[in-house]
Design a protein around this motif. Structure first.
Motif, short mmCIF file in Angstrom:
data_model
loop_
_atom_site.label_atom_id
_atom_site.label_comp_id
_atom_site.label_asym_id
_atom_site.label_seq_id
_atom_site.Cartn_x
_atom_site.Cartn_y
_atom_site.Cartn_z
N THR A 2 0.50 25.65 6.47
CA THR A 2 0.77 25.92 7.88
C THR A 2 2.24 26.25 8.06
OG1 THR A 2 -1.00 24.52 8.66
CG2 THR A 2 0.78 24.93 10.18
N ASP A 3 2.51 27.37 8.71
CA ASP A 3 3.87 27.79 8.99
C ASP A 3 4.27 27.22 10.34
OD1 ASP A 3 6.24 29.02 9.46
OD2 ASP A 3 5.51 31.08 9.21
N ASP A 4 5.30 26.36 10.35
CA ASP A 4 5.69 25.70 11.59
C ASP A 4 6.54 26.58 12.50
OD1 ASP A 4 4.34 23.38 11.12
OD2 ASP A 4 6.01 22.40 10.12
N LEU A 47 -1.21 43.81 20.87
CA LEU A 47 -1.79 43.29 19.64
C LEU A 47 -0.76 42.53 18.83
CD1 LEU A 47 -4.46 43.40 17.97
CD2 LEU A 47 -3.48 45.36 16.76
N ARG A 48 -1.14 41.36 18.32
CA ARG A 48 -0.28 40.60 17.42
C ARG A 48 -1.02 40.31 16.12
NH1 ARG A 48 2.43 36.09 21.47
NH2 ARG A 48 3.38 37.58 22.88
N ARG A 49 -0.30 40.37 15.04
CA ARG A 49 -0.86 40.10 13.72
C ARG A 49 -0.19 38.85 13.14
NH1 ARG A 49 -0.35 45.77 13.94
NH2 ARG A 49 -2.34 46.85 13.76
N LEU A 50 -1.02 37.96 12.59
CA LEU A 50 -0.53 36.71 12.01
C LEU A 50 -1.02 36.59 10.58
CD1 LEU A 50 -1.42 36.13 15.20
CD2 LEU A 50 -0.58 33.86 14.65
N GLU A 51 -0.20 35.94 9.75
CA GLU A 51 -0.60 35.62 8.38
C GLU A 51 -1.34 34.29 8.36
OE1 GLU A 51 -0.21 37.79 5.98
OE2 GLU A 51 0.78 39.14 7.41
N ASP A 52 -2.01 34.00 7.26
CA ASP A 52 -2.74 32.74 7.12
C ASP A 52 -1.80 31.56 7.34
OD1 ASP A 52 -4.72 30.88 6.46
OD2 ASP A 52 -4.17 30.91 4.35
N GLY A 53 -2.19 30.66 8.26
CA GLY A 53 -1.40 29.47 8.53
C GLY A 53 -0.27 29.66 9.50
N GLN A 54 0.00 30.90 9.92
CA GLN A 54 1.11 31.14 10.84
C GLN A 54 0.76 30.63 12.23
OE1 GLN A 54 2.36 35.22 10.97
NE2 GLN A 54 4.36 34.72 11.86
N ARG A 55 1.76 30.05 12.88
CA ARG A 55 1.55 29.47 14.19
C ARG A 55 1.75 30.51 15.28
NH1 ARG A 55 5.14 24.47 15.20
NH2 ARG A 55 6.70 26.00 15.85
N LEU A 56 0.78 30.61 16.17
CA LEU A 56 0.90 31.50 17.32
C LEU A 56 1.71 30.82 18.41
CD1 LEU A 56 0.08 34.11 18.82
CD2 LEU A 56 -1.98 32.89 19.59
N ALA A 73 -9.48 34.06 12.47
CA ALA A 73 -9.86 32.90 13.27
C ALA A 73 -8.62 32.13 13.65
CB ALA A 73 -10.83 32.00 12.51
N MET A 74 -8.72 31.36 14.75
CA MET A 74 -7.62 30.52 15.21
C MET A 74 -8.04 29.06 15.21
SD MET A 74 -5.03 32.51 15.73
CE MET A 74 -4.00 31.19 16.38
N ARG A 75 -7.17 28.23 14.70
CA ARG A 75 -7.39 26.78 14.62
C ARG A 75 -6.63 26.12 15.78
NH1 ARG A 75 -8.32 23.70 9.80
NH2 ARG A 75 -7.75 21.50 10.00
N ILE A 76 -7.36 25.50 16.72
CA ILE A 76 -6.76 24.88 17.89
C ILE A 76 -6.74 23.37 17.67
CG2 ILE A 76 -6.81 24.70 20.39
CD1 ILE A 76 -6.51 27.56 19.30
N SER A 77 -5.55 22.77 17.64
CA SER A 77 -5.44 21.36 17.28
C SER A 77 -4.17 20.75 17.85
CB SER A 77 -5.41 21.22 15.75
OG SER A 77 -4.25 21.83 15.22
N SER A 78 -4.02 19.45 17.64
CA SER A 78 -2.77 18.76 17.96
C SER A 78 -2.55 17.69 16.90
CB SER A 78 -2.83 18.14 19.36
OG SER A 78 -3.87 17.19 19.45
N THR A 79 -1.31 17.24 16.76
CA THR A 79 -0.96 16.27 15.73
C THR A 79 -0.35 15.03 16.37
OG1 THR A 79 -0.51 18.08 14.17
CG2 THR A 79 0.36 15.90 13.61
N GLY A 80 -0.86 13.86 15.98
CA GLY A 80 -0.38 12.61 16.53
C GLY A 80 0.94 12.18 15.91
N ALA A 81 1.52 11.12 16.45
CA ALA A 81 2.80 10.61 15.95
C ALA A 81 2.70 10.17 14.50
CB ALA A 81 3.27 9.46 16.83
N ASP A 82 1.50 9.77 14.08
CA ASP A 82 1.30 9.33 12.69
C ASP A 82 0.99 10.47 11.75
OD1 ASP A 82 -1.22 9.99 13.56
OD2 ASP A 82 -2.13 8.04 13.11
N GLY A 83 1.02 11.72 12.25
CA GLY A 83 0.78 12.88 11.41
C GLY A 83 -0.66 13.30 11.29
N HIS A 113 -2.97 27.89 15.19
CA HIS A 113 -2.60 28.47 13.90
C HIS A 113 -3.67 29.44 13.42
CE1 HIS A 113 -0.05 24.79 13.79
NE2 HIS A 113 0.76 25.54 13.08
N ALA A 114 -3.24 30.47 12.72
CA ALA A 114 -4.17 31.44 12.15
C ALA A 114 -4.85 30.85 10.93
CB ALA A 114 -3.44 32.72 11.77
N MET A 115 -6.15 31.15 10.79
CA MET A 115 -6.90 30.81 9.59
C MET A 115 -7.24 32.11 8.88
SD MET A 115 -9.43 27.75 10.89
CE MET A 115 -10.04 27.48 9.21
N GLY A 116 -6.48 32.43 7.84
CA GLY A 116 -6.60 33.73 7.20
C GLY A 116 -5.82 34.77 8.00
#
Length: 246
Positions: A2-4, A47-56, A73-83, A113-116
């Motif tokens: 994942t690209d932060d 139009l926007r192009r993203l690489e695998d793991g790149q954050r939109l 595909a796009m991965r929609i998520s969140s991360t807790g304080a514990d990672g 984040h982009a998936m692929g």
């Protein structure tokens, strides 16, 4: 990986083609709109192009528009304080997201984040609101659709609290089959592009538990498991599991 770093905001309007325009017509958010309103949105699209793991965009980012997945595909998520990651959903081509911040103007609620390798179509927030200012009769259409999203979110919260894992898994498979599926290896069968690990994250369960249940579903003849793909063979049986009537 994942690209932060958030994706470069450069947009390429010349890359918008008839294939991308079809995304507006395929989605329930837009296909009920007047044809001229859809034409105006097409004119706004970038139009926007993203690489695998790149954050939109990251949780907390200011909104800049409404996004539609064109390829990848796009991965929609969140991360807790514990990672630990809380995975909300995986969005396949034809699906749009970002409508909450589009309307309220508040920061993004989740990471995306982009998936692929992935292409997303963007309708900029400023231009979208200018359209609504010119055509206020469009507001009720989008408000109804926002209410549908809200009802869906409440349903998922209720499922998490009340349903056992087999019912939640069956319901999630059906939801993805109805909203995000494509023809699978069997031709007319609905195929879901989700790994067992991803399903586990969505349902707050282990991959092992999901694997065990999917094998039971497969032995019963309800699904067929492929690599990172699940084909739905018997929607009626899964519906009975999801509703607790089997």
């Amino acid at each position: 990986m994942t690209d932060d770093s958030t994706v470069n905001q450069l947009t390429v309007s010349a890359g918008v083609t008839e294939r991308h325009v079809e995304l507006l017509h395929r989605n329930h958010w837009f296909r009920g709109l007047p044809a001229d309103a859809i034409s105006e949105m097409v004119g706004m699209a970038r139009l926007r192009r993203l690489e695998d793991g790149q954050r939109l965009h990251a949780q907390g980012d200011l909104p800049d528009g409404l996004y539609g997945v064109s390829t990848g595909a796009m991965r929609i998520s969140s991360t807790g304080a514990d990672g630990r990651e809380a995975l909300l959903t995986i969005l396949s081509p034809g699906n749009w997201f970002g409508e909450i911040s589009l309307f309220d103007g508040l920061p993004r609620t989740h990471d995306a984040h982009a998936m692929g390798p992935t292409e997303v179509l963007v309708i900029p927030r400023r231009e979208f609101h200018q359209l609504l200012e010119r055509r206020p009769e469009l507001y009720p259409h989008f408000m109804r659709l926002l209410c549908l999203r809200l009802r869906h979110s409440f349903s998922m919260l209720e499922d998490s609290a009340l349903l056992p894992l087999p019912a939640r898994l069956a319901k999630r498979l059906l939801m993805h089959a109805q909203q995000y599926s494509e023809p699978g290896p069997g031709g007319d069968r609905l195929s879901i592009q989700l790994s067992q690990e991803t399903l586990g994250l969505m349902l707050n369960s282990s991959r092992q538990s999901i694997n065990r249940l999917l094998k039971q579903f497969e032995q019963a003849g309800w699904v067929q498991i492929h690599y990172s793909q699940i084909s739905i063979l018997d929607e009626a049986a899964l519906t009975r599991v999801a509703t607790g009537s089997l």
